[in-house]
Scaffold this motif. Structure first.
Motif, PDB file in Angstrom:
ATOM      1  N   ASN A 119       0.815  -1.210   0.000  1.00  0.00           N
ATOM      2  CA  ASN A 119       0.000   0.000   0.000  1.00  0.00           C
ATOM      3  C   ASN A 119       0.855   1.269   0.000  1.00  0.00           C
ATOM      4  N   SER A 120       2.192   1.096   0.050  1.00  0.00           N
ATOM      5  CA  SER A 120       3.090   2.248   0.145  1.00  0.00           C
ATOM      6  C   SER A 120       3.215   2.949  -1.205  1.00  0.00           C
ATOM      7  N   ALA A 121       3.902   4.093  -1.204  1.00  0.00           N
ATOM      8  CA  ALA A 121       4.068   4.878  -2.431  1.00  0.00           C
ATOM      9  C   ALA A 121       4.891   4.145  -3.482  1.00  0.00           C
TER      10      ALA A 121
ATOM     11  N   GLN B  82      -6.583  -4.484  -2.636  1.00  0.00           N
ATOM     12  CA  GLN B  82      -5.629  -5.301  -3.384  1.00  0.00           C
ATOM     13  C   GLN B  82      -4.510  -5.807  -2.474  1.00  0.00           C
ATOM     14  N   ALA B  83      -4.020  -4.934  -1.596  1.00  0.00           N
ATOM     15  CA  ALA B  83      -2.949  -5.337  -0.681  1.00  0.00           C
ATOM     16  C   ALA B  83      -3.447  -6.369   0.328  1.00  0.00           C
ATOM     17  N   SER B  84      -4.662  -6.169   0.864  1.00  0.00           N
ATOM     18  CA  SER B  84      -5.221  -7.135   1.816  1.00  0.00           C
ATOM     19  C   SER B  84      -5.439  -8.485   1.150  1.00  0.00           C
ATOM     20  N   ARG B  85      -5.905  -8.473  -0.121  1.00  0.00           N
ATOM     21  CA  ARG B  85      -6.132  -9.733  -0.832  1.00  0.00           C
ATOM     22  C   ARG B  85      -4.817 -10.479  -1.037  1.00  0.00           C
ATOM     23  N   ALA B  86      -3.753  -9.765  -1.388  1.00  0.00           N
ATOM     24  CA  ALA B  86      -2.455 -10.418  -1.574  1.00  0.00           C
ATOM     25  C   ALA B  86      -1.952 -11.026  -0.272  1.00  0.00           C
ATOM     26  N   ALA B  87      -2.136 -10.311   0.842  1.00  0.00           N
ATOM     27  CA  ALA B  87      -1.700 -10.843   2.135  1.00  0.00           C
ATOM     28  C   ALA B  87      -2.491 -12.093   2.503  1.00  0.00           C
ATOM     29  N   LEU B  88      -3.806 -12.076   2.266  1.00  0.00           N
ATOM     30  CA  LEU B  88      -4.620 -13.243   2.585  1.00  0.00           C
ATOM     31  C   LEU B  88      -4.298 -14.424   1.673  1.00  0.00           C
TER      32      LEU B  88
ATOM     33  N   LYS C 188       2.063   6.183   4.310  1.00  0.00           N
ATOM     34  CA  LYS C 188       1.734   7.272   3.387  1.00  0.00           C
ATOM     35  C   LYS C 188       0.238   7.574   3.346  1.00  0.00           C
ATOM     36  N   ASP C 189      -0.554   6.878   4.154  1.00  0.00           N
ATOM     37  CA  ASP C 189      -2.004   7.012   4.073  1.00  0.00           C
ATOM     38  C   ASP C 189      -2.561   7.678   5.319  1.00  0.00           C
TER      39      ASP C 189
END
Length: 575
Positions: free
Chosen positions: A55-57, A65-71, A442-443
């Motif tokens: 989710n970073s810059a 998308q980031a949560s789905r990749a982690a799961l 960054k969020d």
């Protein structure tokens, strides 16, 4: 003529004196525990802040998308466990399977630090695609379409290789360590599983305290480089301890035999149709089989019957794993929307303005909330091993493995129930427009003015549940499995854990559709318009219902185990 397994089994090369075998067995088990500690430190170093990294810059993946990749990574690291167990049973043996898996682990984990700096990203992923200019949402009721994630093929490939290595280590290192103390009795095996879980959580503490802080507040390159160093050290220790290990050759896979027996019992018509086409390959009668080492047809049938009894017990643990993995997904999202304090409080009298600004940017990593879960395990496992279990055993009140698993499911139910109550309270502040903005990475997140420390009870409860459900589940899978199928059964145990993780993520995806409780079209990454409290309460209902089913199945299993089959258990435990 002795069986090949008996001839090729290698005992410790250094065990020569009368008391040496017991001492070297414990040393070998300690080496396995140290490898497990370092491997878990690397695993948590990868997974704890993976969402924040993507989710970073540098990558600019959306939160979904980031949560789905982690799961997907977490689920695959469990779902692929039977592959490693099968390879160990059929071809490699546990020692070689662990060694090769650690090597693959070391190589795959190097991809993350390689993509943490600009030149590395350009080499592996190419240039960052330019974002199209234009309004983010041209109409008031539109739904934002997320762009294709940058570097997705490379990162997903690396994460899946990493998951394959982690799953193989998980399914084989556990059994390999138990093999080292197997001849010391069942009490030694039970203590090994207790300390195995303790070692796992020591690795988690090291990773969350050091690596997670460095990743969130200093640099992802340095943080992920530490995980590579942990894997390099684990690989070296495992190879260095080779002379004191008890290693066993592969005994052959019984997967094909189990599949044939399952087909014969569940689909007799299909079996007869297949046997008519291939009569030689489908009739495992003793007089038709050429003499060869390996299990006899009678042993195949006995092992199949054991497998049929074990699987329902393990399957009913799946909803518990759905609850357990919330602490690495929805619990994290909930924590990001609670007030996270700075590590260093402002002290204007003693600090310059520049120093105060630098220190105020160091926020407590949200991943540190996992430490509440870890600390409970680190404290209670020694208490349970040295005080509680011996006391209950002397009083003849020591609960069975299945009773401990049921108790763990109750604590998991309590954890998700507490999380739902906290979410209800958080939403009360949101509905009254009482929010505070906080920058994480960054969020910017709009959080309720409730302290993140209110999440500690749900993490404590899930930690207590681990001690009873997960540790006892490992002991059950190892001790009840037939000797020739221990790797595969341990793999199935961890695979079902991954099924629970993926079912939880699938439920999140289903409820995130328009009209669902987790559908938040106006938040773009925040969850303040969602009803995550209802999701937690739904999980609590599922856990409660399956816990009752588990108690019924466990009661039937123990009733059957008290019959003739229980007389064979001690011989199986002694090997």
């Amino acid at each position: 003529m002795p069986a090949p397994g008996a001839r090729e089994e290698r005992r410790p090369l250094l065990a020569r004196r009368p008391r040496a075998p017991r001492r070297w067995r414990r040393t070998a088990a300690a080496a396995v525990l140290l490898v497990e500690t370092l491997e878990r430190a690397a695993f948590f170093g990868v997974s704890a802040n993976l969402v924040l990294y993507l989710n970073s810059a540098s990558f600019q993946w959306d939160g979904e998308q980031a949560s789905r990749a982690a799961l997907v990574f977490l689920g695959a690291s469990y779902l692929l466990a039977p592959v490693g167990g099968w390879l160990a049973d059929a071809y490699l043996g546990r020692y070689r399977a662990v060694a090769l898996s650690l090597l693959l682990y070391l190589v795959a984990s190097s991809l993350l630090p390689a993509t943490a700096f600009r030149d590395g990203r350009r080499s592996f992923c190419g240039e960052v695609p330019a974002s199209p200019l234009g309004p983010a949402c041209p109409s008031t009721g539109c739904t934002r379409v997320s762009p294709t994630p940058y570097c997705a093929p490379t990162l997903y490939s690396g994460l899946l290789l990493l998951a394959l290595a982690a799953s193989s280590v998980r399914s084989n290192l556990t059994s390999f360590g138990a093999d080292q103390v197997m001849d010391l009795g069942r009490h030694a095996s039970r203590r090994f599983f207790n300390w195995l879980y303790w070692s796992i959580n020591v690795g988690a503490v090291l990773s969350l305290l050091v690596v997670a802080f460095i990743q969130q507040n200093i640099d992802f390159l340095l943080g992920y480089s530490i995980t590579v160093g942990c894997m390099g050290l684990a690989f070296f220790i495992f190879l260095f301890a080779t002379p004191i290990f008890v290693t066993k050759p592969p005994t052959g896979s019984q997967v094909s035999s189990m599949l044939k027996l399952a087909l014969q019992n569940c689909c007799p018509r299909l079996w007869h149709r297949h046997s008519a086409r291939d009569p030689q390959g489908t009739q495992p009668l003793p007089d038709q089989r050429s003499p060869q080492p390996g299990p006899s047809p009678q042993e195949d049938m006995a092992n199949f019957q054991v497998l049929v009894k074990i699987l329902p017990v393990m399957v009913t643990l799946v909803p518990y794993w759905m609850v357990y993995f919330q602490m690495q997904s929805t619990y994290v999202l909930q924590g990001l929307h609670l007030h996270i304090p700075n590590i260093f409080p402002d002290s204007p009298a003693n600090s310059s303005m520049a120093l105060r600004a630098q220190r105020s940017s160091y926020k407590i990593p949200e991943a540190w909330l996992l430490l509440a879960n870890v600390v409970v395990v680190l404290i209670l496992v020694p208490v349970k091993d040295h005080l509680l279990d011996p006391l209950l055993q002397r009083c003849k009140l020591l609960p069975s493995v299945l009773q401990k698993m049921a108790l763990g499911m109750f604590f998991g139910f309590a954890s998700v129930l507490v999380a739902g109550g906290l979410e209800m309270e958080r939403l009360q502040y949101i509905h009254r427009n009482q929010t505070v903005s906080q920058q994480i990475g960054k969020d910017v997140y709009y959080a309720a003015p409730l302290s993140i420390w209110w999440q500690i009870p749900q993490y404590l409860l899930i930690g207590i549940s681990e001690i009873f459900a997960s540790i006892s589940g490992l002991e059950f899978a190892y001790s009840e499995a037939p000797r020739s199928m221990q790797g595969a059964i341990m793999g199935i145990f961890f695979c079902l854990s991954g099924v629970g993780s993926l079912l939880g993520s699938s439920l999140v995806a289903l409820l995130s559709l328009p009209g669902g409780w987790l559908y938040c079209p106006k938040d773009f990454g925040n969850i303040n318009n969602c009803r995550m409290d209802l999701y937690f309460f739904l999980l609590a209902c599922i856990q409660a219902a399956t816990a009752l089913l588990f108690i019924w199945i466990a009661g039937r299993y123990e009733t059957v185990a008290q019959g003739p089959t229980s007389q064979s258990c001690p011989s199986r435990d002694r090997g």
